[in-house]
Design an enzyme around this catalytic site. Structure first.
Site, short mmCIF file in Angstrom:
data_model
loop_
_atom_site.label_atom_id
_atom_site.label_comp_id
_atom_site.label_asym_id
_atom_site.label_seq_id
_atom_site.Cartn_x
_atom_site.Cartn_y
_atom_site.Cartn_z
N ASN A 89 -1.29 -13.39 -0.20
CA ASN A 89 -0.11 -14.20 0.09
C ASN A 89 1.04 -13.31 0.54
O ASN A 89 0.97 -12.75 1.64
CB ASN A 89 0.23 -15.19 -1.02
N ASP A 90 2.08 -13.12 -0.23
CA ASP A 90 3.31 -12.53 0.29
C ASP A 90 3.15 -11.09 0.77
O ASP A 90 2.59 -10.25 0.05
CB ASP A 90 4.39 -12.53 -0.79
#
Length: 492
Positions: A54-55
């Site tokens: 994700n990030d």
């Protein structure tokens, strides 16, 4: 024969937070094989070796290379026990996988090394600032803002205690410290939720050169309106000396800024950053950073060569994707340079992206199918004033399955439609996205990569980034009206 693992099964909390050592070699081999053979695997974008990405985190230039960490749960395509993985590159295009670097292995990050940022302290030390997620009885949570040093030799040395603890007046939704230089000092902004469940950004300042001591300066003032119930992944960069705040407000009222995705990634441009009052002075309107289906948690930094560089997660929280069946989900965008033109933010792939181009062809798109080798290409088209057209990408041979892109130059509007794909998903949030651009001319640079699509309008005036899931044989292109185009197959 070993039964195939069902990676889309419901994952219990106990499974998500299992120690990494509990996963067998056979399980890891099977998971790796599933990802490697996935029909959705990209060719030139960063995606996880296994599990969930994700990030983007810790984007920085250190030890003569670009460093781009990302949050990852390597043992399944779900949000679980997170670490930071690291990619390094000399040119922002050709990346080396350095493996997992920041693990959840202390009492202050026992349930996940969550998002954060990085800043070089010297030629030998890169400072990492990140959120440690911990869980207690009855699923209670505490978040700590932790520090670590990543060395020139690739070692990690965590600080013994958190650098910042959640202050009074805020819930345990307090995370994602982003460090930056301004006015000769080091600052960090942190995404937060007040006890009244209002989204905000908190400002802190380092009080020594080693970045081991910090003081809170209050909430960053940049808008009169309420920013929903939580702000995630705030970033403050300076473009032509103007502060630009990128952030992800959750629960933002759509009367304040319209958006279609479950959560938006937004930005605001200001005139100056006033330290004493913790204010972005003369802050402008809120704008969507990207008008596509999936962009979130964009991380940007002021690079030493003077550019402002950014990478985004092509994904969204609380959203399942078809690649989960193959043991993975999530990918990062192309690295983009951020600039300001006439008071507007532009985003465009860094100039080094040209090195991906191979096998240039001048083609004419029409109602007759154009066949290409794979959905890993850059397509460039230009439409002049008053032209209207519709492109069909990721299409099958009779164009009954496709992604469509409707372009109206006179009114400065583009509509992206993925309703006619063979794989349906995320339809609760609609099947179309649109963007407005300056009428009169439309130059589009379209980057496709197996299961992603990034569209840059007029050299970055507007951007539409999305995940695309189709079958491998759907590699045809069409256009409603005849249209000259240039296409490059893209390879690392």
């Amino acid at each position: 024969m070993m039964a195939k693992t069902d990676y889309t099964k419901p994952w219990t909390s106990a499974e998500r937070y299992r120690p990494y050592a509990d996963y067998s070699a056979d399980y890891v081999t099977a998971l790796t094989t599933a990802v490697d053979t996935s029909a959705y695997k990209n060719t030139y974008h960063i995606q996880p070796k296994t599990g969930l990405l994700n990030d983007p985190n810790g984007f920085s230039f250190f030890n003569g290379k670009y460093h781009l960490f990302y949050q990852v749960f390597p043992y399944g395509p779900v949000h679980g026990l997170k670490s930071w993985a690291l990619m390094t590159s000399p040119d922002l295009i050709h990346w080396t996988d350095e493996g997992l670097k920041l693990f959840p292995d202390t009492i202050f990050d026992s349930h996940g090394a969550y998002s954060g940022s990085a800043l070089p302290l010297s030629e030998k030390e890169l400072f990492l600032f990140y959120t440690g997620n911990t869980r207690g009885e009855n699923n209670s949570r505490d978040a700590y803002q932790n520090g670590a040093i990543y060395t020139q030799t690739g070692d990690i040395h965590k600080f013994d205690a958190p650098l910042l603890r959640t202050p009074e007046g805020y819930t345990d939704h307090f995370r994602d410290p982003m460090i930056f230089d301004a006015h000769g000092h080091k600052f960090a902004i942190i995404g937060a939720q007040t006890c009244e469940e209002k989204g905000t950004v908190v400002l802190a300042q380092a009080t020594n050169d080693s970045l081991t001591a910090w003081d809170y300066k209050g909430q960053l003032q940049f808008a009169q309106e309420e920013m929903g119930y939580m702000i995630e992944c705030p970033n403050l960069v300076f473009i032509d000396k103007k502060p630009v705040l990128l952030f992800c407000p959750q629960g933002l009222d759509k009367s304040i800024a319209d958006y279609d995705n479950v959560f938006p990634n937004m930005y605001v441009i200001a005139d100056d950053f006033d330290v004493e009052s913790a204010t972005l002075t003369q802050a402008g309107k809120l704008h969507n950073l990207d008008d596509g289906f999936e962009v979130y948690a964009t991380q940007a930094f002021n690079a030493p060569d003077g550019r402002v560089l950014a990478s985004s997660w092509l994904g969204l929280p609380d959203l399942d994707v078809p690649s989960q069946a193959d043991g993975w989900q999530g990918m990062l965008s192309l690295v983009k340079e951020l600039t300001l033109k006439n008071g507007q933010l532009y985003q465009y792939p860094v100039v080094e992206t040209i090195s991906l181009r191979h096998e240039k062809q001048n083609i004419t798109l029409s109602e007759v199918a154009t066949t290409i080798d794979s959905n890993s290409y850059e397509l460039e088209i230009e439409l002049s004033q008053d032209e209207e057209n519709e492109l069909y990408l990721f299409a099958n041979d009779d164009n009954s399955s496709h992604v469509s892109l409707k372009i109206d130059v006179k009114n400065g509007k583009i509509e992206l439609n993925r309703a006619n794909l063979p794989v349906s998903w995320s339809e609760n949030y609609g099947v179309t996205r649109s963007t407005q651009f300056t009428p009169g001319k439309a130059k589009l640079n379209i980057f496709a990569d197996t299961s992603s699509l990034e569209i840059f309008v007029n050299d970055g005036e507007k951007v539409m980034s999305s995940r695309i899931f189709t079958v491998p044989e759907n590699t045809y292109l069409f256009a409603k009206n005849s249209l000259p185009a240039t296409i490059w197959q893209l390879k690392k």
